[in-house]
Design an enzyme around this catalytic site. Structure first.
Site, PDB file in Angstrom:
ATOM      1  N   ALA A  25       0.914  -1.349  -0.077  1.00 16.85           N
ATOM      2  CA  ALA A  25       0.025   0.051  -0.140  1.00 16.85           C
ATOM      3  C   ALA A  25       0.833   1.297   0.083  1.00 16.85           C
ATOM      4  O   ALA A  25       0.348   2.423   0.490  1.00 16.85           O
ATOM      5  CB  ALA A  25      -1.041  -0.073   1.352  1.00 16.85           C
ATOM      6  N   TRP A  28       3.652   3.388  -4.955  1.00 20.65           N
ATOM      7  CA  TRP A  28       3.536   2.785  -6.196  1.00 20.65           C
ATOM      8  C   TRP A  28       2.232   2.047  -6.025  1.00 20.65           C
ATOM      9  O   TRP A  28       1.755   1.861  -7.025  1.00 20.65           O
ATOM     10  CB  TRP A  28       4.939   1.870  -6.284  1.00 20.65           C
ATOM     11  CG  TRP A  28       5.101   1.411  -7.654  1.00 20.65           C
ATOM     12  CD1 TRP A  28       5.835   0.178  -7.677  1.00 20.65           C
ATOM     13  CD2 TRP A  28       4.703   1.878  -9.085  1.00 20.65           C
ATOM     14  NE1 TRP A  28       5.993  -0.232  -9.163  1.00 20.65           N
ATOM     15  CE2 TRP A  28       5.215   0.642  -9.934  1.00 20.65           C
ATOM     16  CE3 TRP A  28       4.000   2.788  -9.621  1.00 20.65           C
ATOM     17  CZ2 TRP A  28       4.871   0.859 -11.533  1.00 20.65           C
ATOM     18  CZ3 TRP A  28       3.778   2.913 -10.904  1.00 20.65           C
ATOM     19  CH2 TRP A  28       4.253   1.847 -11.603  1.00 20.65           C
ATOM     20  N   LYS A 179      19.046   0.695 -13.125  1.00 13.67           N
ATOM     21  CA  LYS A 179      19.145   1.996 -13.211  1.00 13.67           C
ATOM     22  C   LYS A 179      19.321   2.787 -11.600  1.00 13.67           C
ATOM     23  O   LYS A 179      19.574   3.859 -11.651  1.00 13.67           O
ATOM     24  CB  LYS A 179      17.962   2.611 -14.230  1.00 13.67           C
ATOM     25  CG  LYS A 179      16.895   2.107 -13.754  1.00 13.67           C
ATOM     26  CD  LYS A 179      16.296   2.951 -12.633  1.00 13.67           C
ATOM     27  CE  LYS A 179      14.796   2.568 -11.855  1.00 13.67           C
ATOM     28  NZ  LYS A 179      14.188   3.426 -10.862  1.00 13.67           N
ATOM     29  N   ASP A 232      13.329   4.597 -17.987  1.00 16.05           N
ATOM     30  CA  ASP A 232      13.382   4.643 -16.411  1.00 16.05           C
ATOM     31  C   ASP A 232      14.719   5.396 -15.969  1.00 16.05           C
ATOM     32  O   ASP A 232      14.738   6.072 -15.077  1.00 16.05           O
ATOM     33  CB  ASP A 232      13.452   3.334 -15.990  1.00 16.05           C
ATOM     34  CG  ASP A 232      12.715   3.202 -14.692  1.00 16.05           C
ATOM     35  OD1 ASP A 232      12.438   4.316 -14.030  1.00 16.05           O
ATOM     36  OD2 ASP A 232      12.578   2.055 -14.036  1.00 16.05           O
ATOM     37  N   ARG A 243      13.530   8.369  -5.307  1.00 15.69           N
ATOM     38  CA  ARG A 243      14.403   8.055  -3.719  1.00 15.69           C
ATOM     39  C   ARG A 243      16.029   7.902  -3.945  1.00 15.69           C
ATOM     40  O   ARG A 243      16.817   8.270  -3.175  1.00 15.69           O
ATOM     41  CB  ARG A 243      13.680   6.974  -3.141  1.00 15.69           C
ATOM     42  CG  ARG A 243      12.278   7.418  -2.503  1.00 15.69           C
ATOM     43  CD  ARG A 243      11.816   6.312  -1.696  1.00 15.69           C
ATOM     44  NE  ARG A 243      11.537   5.215  -2.364  1.00 15.69           N
ATOM     45  CZ  ARG A 243      10.238   4.891  -3.147  1.00 15.69           C
ATOM     46  NH1 ARG A 243       9.505   5.754  -3.088  1.00 15.69           N
ATOM     47  NH2 ARG A 243      10.070   3.861  -3.799  1.00 15.69           N
ATOM     48  N   GLU A 269      15.840   1.200  -3.325  1.00 10.31           N
ATOM     49  CA  GLU A 269      16.295  -0.060  -3.534  1.00 10.31           C
ATOM     50  C   GLU A 269      17.862  -0.123  -4.316  1.00 10.31           C
ATOM     51  O   GLU A 269      18.607  -1.185  -4.116  1.00 10.31           O
ATOM     52  CB  GLU A 269      15.271  -0.676  -4.589  1.00 10.31           C
ATOM     53  CG  GLU A 269      14.029  -0.971  -4.180  1.00 10.31           C
ATOM     54  CD  GLU A 269      13.565  -2.201  -3.205  1.00 10.31           C
ATOM     55  OE1 GLU A 269      14.949  -2.716  -2.655  1.00 10.31           O
ATOM     56  OE2 GLU A 269      12.743  -2.359  -2.640  1.00 10.31           O
TER      57      GLU A 269
END
Length: 322
Positions: A25, A28, A179, A232, A243, A269
């Site tokens: 939730a 994204w 990326k 991307d 981020r 990430e």
């Protein structure tokens, strides 16, 4: 698996409104949930802190879309596996990362757990905030089962969100994953105010690294020049909404990684991905100079300026090895 059970005409005529479960939730997950709901589909959203049990939201699900962070993928996959699902249920993964223990991509984890189900990768230049604002965007859905990708394409397509299909799920997934490391470097570049020339060179050579590691894993080179690769890459390397970009930008401002991650909304990430990539690069003897300097920066082995010097003082060489 049979391609026929995922006939797009069957899903359209018998189930014009599909039952879709969104796992996660965050920004994204909610953006994708809203896109599907706007197309009239029945959407249920699950999160660990939410009011609904996982078993309840999975009941009669025709599409299960995972938008959880990489660190939770293995655990949630195991939980989902314990509940009954239709053999026709399509899994969609919208997570970008690599598992630190197995080095698997999210789709590989889902496919291993559900070998008889179609797994679709969704990835592209999709900054959640812009999608929430109703700004136009495009993405890619890729699968080894083409008709499953077409079903997912129909679910999310709209006049503001254009969805393309692609037959290379690994390449699409790796584009969105790799990326993130280059986006950290890009944030550093902007944070140090190095200029447009430096940024252009960084992003271009970063794409070369993405192709190099992608080819090693068996992904198609062409995929990296599409939306989930170059597209991307451009989005995350040029937007403060990213981020991963923010991690690099703030590192250039002399903040510590611990401090940055503690105040970051959501997961960057690229931090974990960079560590996994360096393990692979060292074992396979692959040259990934940008990734290496990002890793050393994240480990506090070098300063942002020292990382730049290391890249600029490398031995001169041809641009391509023909």
């Amino acid at each position: 698996m049979s391609d026929q059970i995922y006939s797009t005409s069957k899903f359209k005529t018998q189930n014009s409104k599909l039952s879709i479960t969104i796992l996660g939730a965050g920004a994204w997950g909610m953006a994708l949930a809203n896109l599907a709901a706007a197309n009239g589909h029945r959407v249920r959203v699950w999160s660990r802190q939410g009011p609904h049990t996982l078993e309840a939201v999975l009941e009669n699900a025709q599409i299960v879309l995972s938008a959880i962070s990489m660190k939770g993928v293995s655990d949630v996959t195991s939980q989902v596996h314990s509940f009954p699902l239709s053999p026709e249920t399509i899994f969609v993964t919208a997570t970008k990362g690599l598992d630190p223990e197995t080095r698997c991509t999210p789709s590989q984890i889902w496919q291993t757990a559900f070998p008889d189900h179609a797994v679709v990768v969704l990835s592209g230049p999709n900054l959640s905030k812009e999608i929430e604002l109703g700004l136009p965007a495009a993405t890619v859905v890729a699968s080894n089962v083409p008709t499953a990708a077409q079903v997912v394409q129909l679910v999310f397509s709209s006049n503001l969100f254009r969805v393309y299909t692609n037959p290379d799920p690994l390449g699409v997934e790796l584009g969105g994953t790799l990326k993130n490391v280059i986006a950290i470097a890009s944030g550093v570049c902007d944070g140090l105010q190095l200029g447009t020339n430096a940024k252009a060179a960084l992003v271009t050579r970063g794409l070369t690294e993405m192709v190099r590691i992608g080819n090693l894993w068996g992904a198609n080179t062409e995929t990296f020049y599409g939306l989930s690769g170059l597209g991307d890459l451009l989005a995350t390397c040029n937007s403060p909404l990213s981020r991963n970009y923010q991690v690099g930008y703030q590192l250039a401002g002399n903040k510590t990684l611990t401090e940055i991650l503690a105040n970051l909304q959501g997961t960057a990430e690229g931090v974990n991905t960079c560590r996994v990539l360096m393990q692979i690069a060292q074992q396979q003897n692959i040259a990934m100079p940008i990734t290496e300097q990002v890793y050393r920066l994240l480990q506090s082995e070098v300063s942002p300026r020292q990382a730049l010097d290391e890249l600029m003082l490398r031995n001169i060489k041809p641009e391509y090895n023909y």
